[in-house]
Design a protein around this motif. Structure first.
Motif, PDB file in Angstrom:
ATOM      1  N   ARG A  50     103.481 -34.215 -67.768  1.00  0.00           N
ATOM      2  CA  ARG A  50     103.652 -35.540 -67.484  1.00  0.00           C
ATOM      3  C   ARG A  50     102.231 -36.338 -67.091  1.00  0.00           C
ATOM      4  O   ARG A  50     102.610 -36.903 -68.147  1.00  0.00           O
ATOM      5  N   LYS A  51     102.350 -36.012 -66.290  1.00  0.00           N
ATOM      6  CA  LYS A  51     100.702 -36.923 -65.848  1.00  0.00           C
ATOM      7  C   LYS A  51      99.529 -36.735 -66.445  1.00  0.00           C
ATOM      8  O   LYS A  51      98.687 -37.544 -67.006  1.00  0.00           O
ATOM      9  N   ALA A  52      99.475 -35.379 -67.194  1.00  0.00           N
ATOM     10  CA  ALA A  52      98.545 -34.708 -68.439  1.00  0.00           C
ATOM     11  C   ALA A  52      98.639 -35.406 -69.087  1.00  0.00           C
ATOM     12  O   ALA A  52      98.200 -36.206 -70.338  1.00  0.00           O
ATOM     13  N   ARG A  54     100.411 -38.148 -70.324  1.00  0.00           N
ATOM     14  CA  ARG A  54      99.408 -39.478 -70.173  1.00  0.00           C
ATOM     15  C   ARG A  54      97.812 -39.721 -70.073  1.00  0.00           C
ATOM     16  O   ARG A  54      98.163 -41.225 -71.212  1.00  0.00           O
ATOM     17  N   LYS A  55      97.686 -39.264 -70.491  1.00  0.00           N
ATOM     18  CA  LYS A  55      95.642 -39.148 -70.125  1.00  0.00           C
ATOM     19  C   LYS A  55      95.574 -38.531 -71.459  1.00  0.00           C
ATOM     20  O   LYS A  55      94.087 -39.425 -71.929  1.00  0.00           O
ATOM     21  N   GLU A  56      96.168 -38.240 -72.015  1.00  0.00           N
ATOM     22  CA  GLU A  56      95.780 -37.512 -73.676  1.00  0.00           C
ATOM     23  C   GLU A  56      94.635 -37.048 -73.458  1.00  0.00           C
ATOM     24  O   GLU A  56      93.673 -37.814 -74.315  1.00  0.00           O
ATOM     25  N   PRO A  57      94.650 -35.624 -73.257  1.00  0.00           N
ATOM     26  CA  PRO A  57      93.278 -35.175 -72.909  1.00  0.00           C
ATOM     27  C   PRO A  57      93.162 -34.266 -74.057  1.00  0.00           C
ATOM     28  O   PRO A  57      91.399 -33.767 -74.571  1.00  0.00           O
ATOM     29  N   TYR A  58      93.808 -34.205 -74.990  1.00  0.00           N
ATOM     30  CA  TYR A  58      93.949 -33.243 -76.867  1.00  0.00           C
ATOM     31  C   TYR A  58      94.248 -34.315 -77.548  1.00  0.00           C
ATOM     32  O   TYR A  58      95.346 -35.178 -77.487  1.00  0.00           O
ATOM     33  N   ASP A 105      90.136 -31.252 -78.463  1.00  0.00           N
ATOM     34  CA  ASP A 105      89.140 -32.129 -78.232  1.00  0.00           C
ATOM     35  C   ASP A 105      87.687 -32.284 -78.638  1.00  0.00           C
ATOM     36  O   ASP A 105      87.459 -31.690 -79.908  1.00  0.00           O
ATOM     37  N   ASP A 133      96.347 -26.719 -69.778  1.00  0.00           N
ATOM     38  CA  ASP A 133      97.547 -27.350 -70.154  1.00  0.00           C
ATOM     39  C   ASP A 133      97.297 -27.568 -71.666  1.00  0.00           C
ATOM     40  O   ASP A 133      98.371 -28.462 -72.189  1.00  0.00           O
TER      41      ASP A 133
END
Length: 189
Positions: A50-52, A54-58, A105, A133
């Motif tokens: 969930r934390k990942a 929120r950061k929208e890494p992709y 990314d 992830d």
């Protein structure tokens, strides 16, 4: 290039059977216990994921790199994804019946998954990650898409520890076939 004809794949999936390649041969499976992930409120997103999210890494895309996603899934020491499987599912993709969810990314394709859609069922075939992830985030986006589409069944074939963390369960073949029948009730009408 040799391939399994699309109509044979569609008929097999409609009966709860799926192929895998080994040593140049195609084998067909219908496990006694079938892995599924409920897509209703039982679908679970682990706290760290969930934390990942929120950061929208992709940037998550659907169906923009189907073949590349399949090839990424096959990048492992032991794989059942051979050239016949790749060509077979690319043919289903060309018919609009196979889909990929891809995580991108600035360095390119970092993970994703692919599978087959028939009616209100999605048959998850394989997933991969090159970065942390990526496959998990693709799975979350798949479930969101399935909910938007009013789909009923997410078939994972077998249940793994990786899939259990999302609420994945095993059901006996008879129960699975009942769920499949419901998900395919309107297919072809």
């Amino acid at each position: 290039m040799a391939q399994i004809p699309p109509q044979i794949l569609i008929e097999a999936y409609s009966q709860g059977v799926f192929p895998m390649a080994e040593d140049g041969e195609i084998y067909w499976f219908s496990p006694e216990m079938r892995g599924i992930i409920p897509i209703d409120e039982r679908f679970h997103i682990p706290r760290g994921l969930r934390k990942a999210l929120r950061k929208e890494p992709y940037i998550v895309r659907r169906d923009t790199a189907f073949r590349e996603t399949m090839e990424g899934c096959g990048e492992r020491e032991e794989t059942w994804i051979d050239p016949v499987i790749v060509e077979s599912y690319c043919s289903l993709f060309d018919l609009g019946m196979a889909h990929s969810f891809e995580c991108w990314d600035e360095d390119g394709l970092q993970g994703g998954l692919y599978g087959v859609r028939i009616g209100k069922a999605f048959f998850g075939e394989s997933m991969f990650s090159r970065k942390v992830d990526a496959s998990k985030i693709a799975l979350v986006h798949l479930v969101e898409w399935m909910r938007e589409e009013g789909m009923l069944l997410l078939d994972t074939q077998w249940l793994t520890a990786h899939l259990k963390q999302f609420g994945g369960i095993e059901v006996p073949r008879g129960v699975y076939l009942g769920l499949l029948e419901e998900a395919l009730a309107d297919f072809g009408k």
